[in-house]
Structure formats: C-alpha cells, structure tokens
Design a protein around this motif. Sequence first.
Motif, PDB file in Angstrom:
ATOM      1  N   TYR A 106       0.822  -1.216   0.000  1.00 53.21           N
ATOM      2  CA  TYR A 106       0.000   0.000   0.000  1.00 53.21           C
ATOM      3  C   TYR A 106       0.857   1.268   0.000  1.00 53.21           C
ATOM      4  N   PHE A 107       1.927   1.273   0.800  1.00 52.79           N
ATOM      5  CA  PHE A 107       2.718   2.493   0.981  1.00 52.79           C
ATOM      6  C   PHE A 107       3.922   2.612   0.046  1.00 52.79           C
ATOM      7  N   TYR A 108       4.341   1.537  -0.593  1.00 50.08           N
ATOM      8  CA  TYR A 108       5.608   1.564  -1.333  1.00 50.08           C
ATOM      9  C   TYR A 108       5.683   2.714  -2.331  1.00 50.08           C
ATOM     10  N   CYS A 109       4.721   2.808  -3.231  1.00 47.15           N
ATOM     11  CA  CYS A 109       4.766   3.849  -4.265  1.00 47.15           C
ATOM     12  C   CYS A 109       4.639   5.245  -3.672  1.00 47.15           C
ATOM     13  N   ARG A 110       3.756   5.402  -2.689  1.00 50.81           N
ATOM     14  CA  ARG A 110       3.537   6.723  -2.093  1.00 50.81           C
ATOM     15  C   ARG A 110       4.765   7.205  -1.328  1.00 50.81           C
ATOM     16  N   ALA A 111       5.435   6.293  -0.663  1.00 50.71           N
ATOM     17  CA  ALA A 111       6.579   6.688   0.166  1.00 50.71           C
ATOM     18  C   ALA A 111       7.845   6.902  -0.653  1.00 50.71           C
ATOM     19  N   THR A 112       8.050   6.079  -1.679  1.00 49.98           N
ATOM     20  CA  THR A 112       9.295   6.154  -2.451  1.00 49.98           C
ATOM     21  C   THR A 112       9.172   7.002  -3.704  1.00 49.98           C
ATOM     22  N   GLY A 113       7.944   7.161  -4.216  1.00 52.05           N
ATOM     23  CA  GLY A 113       7.762   7.890  -5.464  1.00 52.05           C
ATOM     24  C   GLY A 113       8.183   7.085  -6.677  1.00 52.05           C
ATOM     25  N   LYS A 114       8.434   5.794  -6.491  1.00 49.28           N
ATOM     26  CA  LYS A 114       8.885   4.929  -7.581  1.00 49.28           C
ATOM     27  C   LYS A 114       7.710   4.156  -8.176  1.00 49.28           C
ATOM     28  N   PRO A 115       7.872   3.689  -9.427  1.00 47.16           N
ATOM     29  CA  PRO A 115       6.838   2.825 -10.013  1.00 47.16           C
ATOM     30  C   PRO A 115       6.719   1.539  -9.206  1.00 47.16           C
ATOM     31  N   TYR A 116       5.558   0.929  -9.250  1.00 53.84           N
ATOM     32  CA  TYR A 116       5.342  -0.272  -8.452  1.00 53.84           C
ATOM     33  C   TYR A 116       6.214  -1.423  -8.933  1.00 53.84           C
ATOM     34  N   GLU A 142       6.854  -5.417  -7.425  1.00 48.80           N
ATOM     35  CA  GLU A 142       6.413  -6.351  -6.395  1.00 48.80           C
ATOM     36  C   GLU A 142       7.537  -6.737  -5.439  1.00 48.80           C
ATOM     37  N   TYR A 143       8.721  -7.009  -5.992  1.00 47.44           N
ATOM     38  CA  TYR A 143       9.829  -7.456  -5.148  1.00 47.44           C
ATOM     39  C   TYR A 143      10.338  -6.330  -4.254  1.00 47.44           C
ATOM     40  N   GLN A 144      10.422  -5.122  -4.807  1.00 39.94           N
ATOM     41  CA  GLN A 144      10.869  -3.991  -3.996  1.00 39.94           C
ATOM     42  C   GLN A 144       9.817  -3.609  -2.960  1.00 39.94           C
ATOM     43  N   ALA A 145       8.554  -3.803  -3.305  1.00 44.03           N
ATOM     44  CA  ALA A 145       7.482  -3.539  -2.340  1.00 44.03           C
ATOM     45  C   ALA A 145       7.587  -4.499  -1.162  1.00 44.03           C
ATOM     46  N   GLU A 146       7.938  -5.746  -1.439  1.00 45.19           N
ATOM     47  CA  GLU A 146       8.104  -6.723  -0.359  1.00 45.19           C
ATOM     48  C   GLU A 146       9.303  -6.365   0.520  1.00 45.19           C
ATOM     49  N   GLU A 147      10.357  -5.822  -0.083  1.00 46.75           N
ATOM     50  CA  GLU A 147      11.513  -5.388   0.700  1.00 46.75           C
ATOM     51  C   GLU A 147      11.177  -4.170   1.561  1.00 46.75           C
ATOM     52  N   PHE A 148      10.163  -3.421   1.138  1.00 45.33           N
ATOM     53  CA  PHE A 148       9.736  -2.239   1.893  1.00 45.33           C
ATOM     54  C   PHE A 148       9.149  -2.632   3.251  1.00 45.33           C
ATOM     55  N   ILE A 149       8.932  -3.920   3.446  1.00 47.42           N
ATOM     56  CA  ILE A 149       8.440  -4.433   4.727  1.00 47.42           C
ATOM     57  C   ILE A 149       9.342  -3.980   5.872  1.00 47.42           C
ATOM     58  N   ASN A 150      10.648  -3.884   5.610  1.00 48.86           N
ATOM     59  CA  ASN A 150      11.585  -3.472   6.664  1.00 48.86           C
ATOM     60  C   ASN A 150      11.275  -2.074   7.180  1.00 48.86           C
ATOM     61  N   HIS A 151      10.765  -1.208   6.312  1.00 48.92           N
ATOM     62  CA  HIS A 151      10.376   0.138   6.739  1.00 48.92           C
ATOM     63  C   HIS A 151       9.030   0.105   7.458  1.00 48.92           C
ATOM     64  N   ILE A 152       8.145  -0.760   6.994  1.00 45.51           N
ATOM     65  CA  ILE A 152       6.831  -0.881   7.630  1.00 45.51           C
ATOM     66  C   ILE A 152       6.980  -1.363   9.070  1.00 45.51           C
ATOM     67  N   LYS A 153       7.953  -2.214   9.321  1.00 50.92           N
ATOM     68  CA  LYS A 153       8.170  -2.736  10.672  1.00 50.92           C
ATOM     69  C   LYS A 153       8.529  -1.633  11.662  1.00 50.92           C
ATOM     70  N   ASN A 154       9.035  -0.510  11.155  1.00 51.79           N
ATOM     71  CA  ASN A 154       9.395   0.601  12.037  1.00 51.79           C
ATOM     72  C   ASN A 154       8.208   1.498  12.369  1.00 51.79           C
ATOM     73  N   MET A 155       7.063   1.238  11.742  1.00 52.85           N
ATOM     74  CA  MET A 155       5.862   2.015  12.058  1.00 52.85           C
ATOM     75  C   MET A 155       5.393   1.710  13.476  1.00 52.85           C
ATOM     76  N   ARG A 156       4.771   2.676  14.102  1.00 48.43           N
ATOM     77  CA  ARG A 156       4.137   2.410  15.388  1.00 48.43           C
ATOM     78  C   ARG A 156       2.998   1.428  15.169  1.00 48.43           C
ATOM     79  N   VAL A 157       2.882   0.476  16.054  1.00 52.62           N
ATOM     80  CA  VAL A 157       1.819  -0.513  15.893  1.00 52.62           C
ATOM     81  C   VAL A 157       0.448   0.150  16.003  1.00 52.62           C
TER      82      VAL A 157
END
Length: 235
Positions: free
Chosen positions: A159-169, A171-186
């Motif tokens: 959901y956030f990958y394109c909005r946060a990075t400004g990059k085209p979608y 799938e593999y890079q979006a899955e790697e973006f999980i590391n940034h999502i883990k830093n979100m407040r629960v």
Amino acid sequence: MIEKTLKTTTGKLPIKIPTQLSDVTLGQMMVMQAKPNLNDIEAISILSGIPVSELQQVKDANDFLVFADSVLALAYQIKYLYNSDVIPKQISFLLPGENRPKTVKVLDNLSVEPAGAFMAAREIIADEVNNHIKKFGEEDWKENFNPSLNACCQVLAHYFYCRATGKPYNEYQAEEFINHIKNMRVTEALPISKHFFYCYPSLSKPKISFWRRLQQFWKNGLAYNRSKNLNISTP
C-alpha cells in the motif's frame, strides 16, 4: 517508558521498556506474536532491544518483576487496538539517503493502487481469511477474526511503497519495503491494515483471474467439441 538499572554478574545493566503501545513498533509486536511460548526475559529483550544473553546475567530473577505490569498493560492495549477504528491522517518514513522523514498522507478511502499493489494485497488478504476459515469455519468469521501482524505488514508494504518512495510499483521492492513498515508504530499500522481486512470484502474474496477463466473457457470448449464429435460419429 519505565527504566530501571539491575545488578548483573558483571556490573549493572540499565533497562528501558515502553509502557504505552504508541512507543512499540510493528516489528517488535511481530516478533512477540511469532513466539507463542514467549517467556518474561524474551519479552523484555524484544521491548528493550537488549539481547537475551545479557538479560540472563541479572543476579536476581525477581528484579524483572518491576517490568511485569508494563508488559501486561501492553498486552491489554494490543487487544483493544484490534477494536479501534481510528485511522491516522498521515505516516512518516525515514528512507535511506534521506535527512528528513517523508510524510505520506493516508487517503480517506484507503484505495490500494496501482493495480499490481491491489492484486498483491488482495492475495495476501484472501490467504489470511481462508486460513482462518479453514481453522474456525465460515460462519460469523469476522466476529473472531484477527489478521496476523505479519499479513498486516505485507499489505501495508504494498500500500505504501509507491507513495513513500515515489517509484513505479515493483512487487519485489514492495516486499523489501516491509523493513520500513516494521518501524511504524503498531498503533498506526494495525488500524490501517485492519481496514483492508474488514472494510474491503471484495479484497478478501479470492477471485478467478482472467487467465484462469480463459483456461476454463478453453477446457469447456474442448469438452464440448469432443462431445459434439462423438455425437456425430455415433450411428
């Protein structure tokens, strides 16, 4: 935060753990959820960031009791968070190479776009819902359904990958973006992800893809032709 300094076999060890769920990251909660038989030292290790091996050097195990109420309070807070419908207006991400966090608005309708992200999120949600139904049955499944934090994390990454990075979608890079999502407040991550699981029923329903429908069409067509040919050849 609650902070105490405990005596160890080699000296003293300052320990600080959060008392409010807003100070806990999604990644920390994911690690805790992944350990069904989590003991006290492991829980304190995850919340404080101190390795278990260092905590094991504390002289008196009773010293850990000072953190017991805080850990229990967090457990109750996460339970009630699943019932919260308060969705944050914006989220901040500190990306590699950036000096300042990037603020991303959370859209009111929480649409999943582009199409690649939508389809990836739909598959994750469908798998999670179907696994729950297999275990507990389909009747009133929403009443006792709580998506795993791991599934929530995956949906948010797409959901956030394109909005946060400004990059085209991608799938593999979006899955790697999980590391940034883990830093979100629960407290931010869970209400947003829960919205997709509960408020978008079309996302949770597995749908037959165009390709599978075409395959089914071909299969039915071939079966019809074979039947027709057999009828013609029958005297």
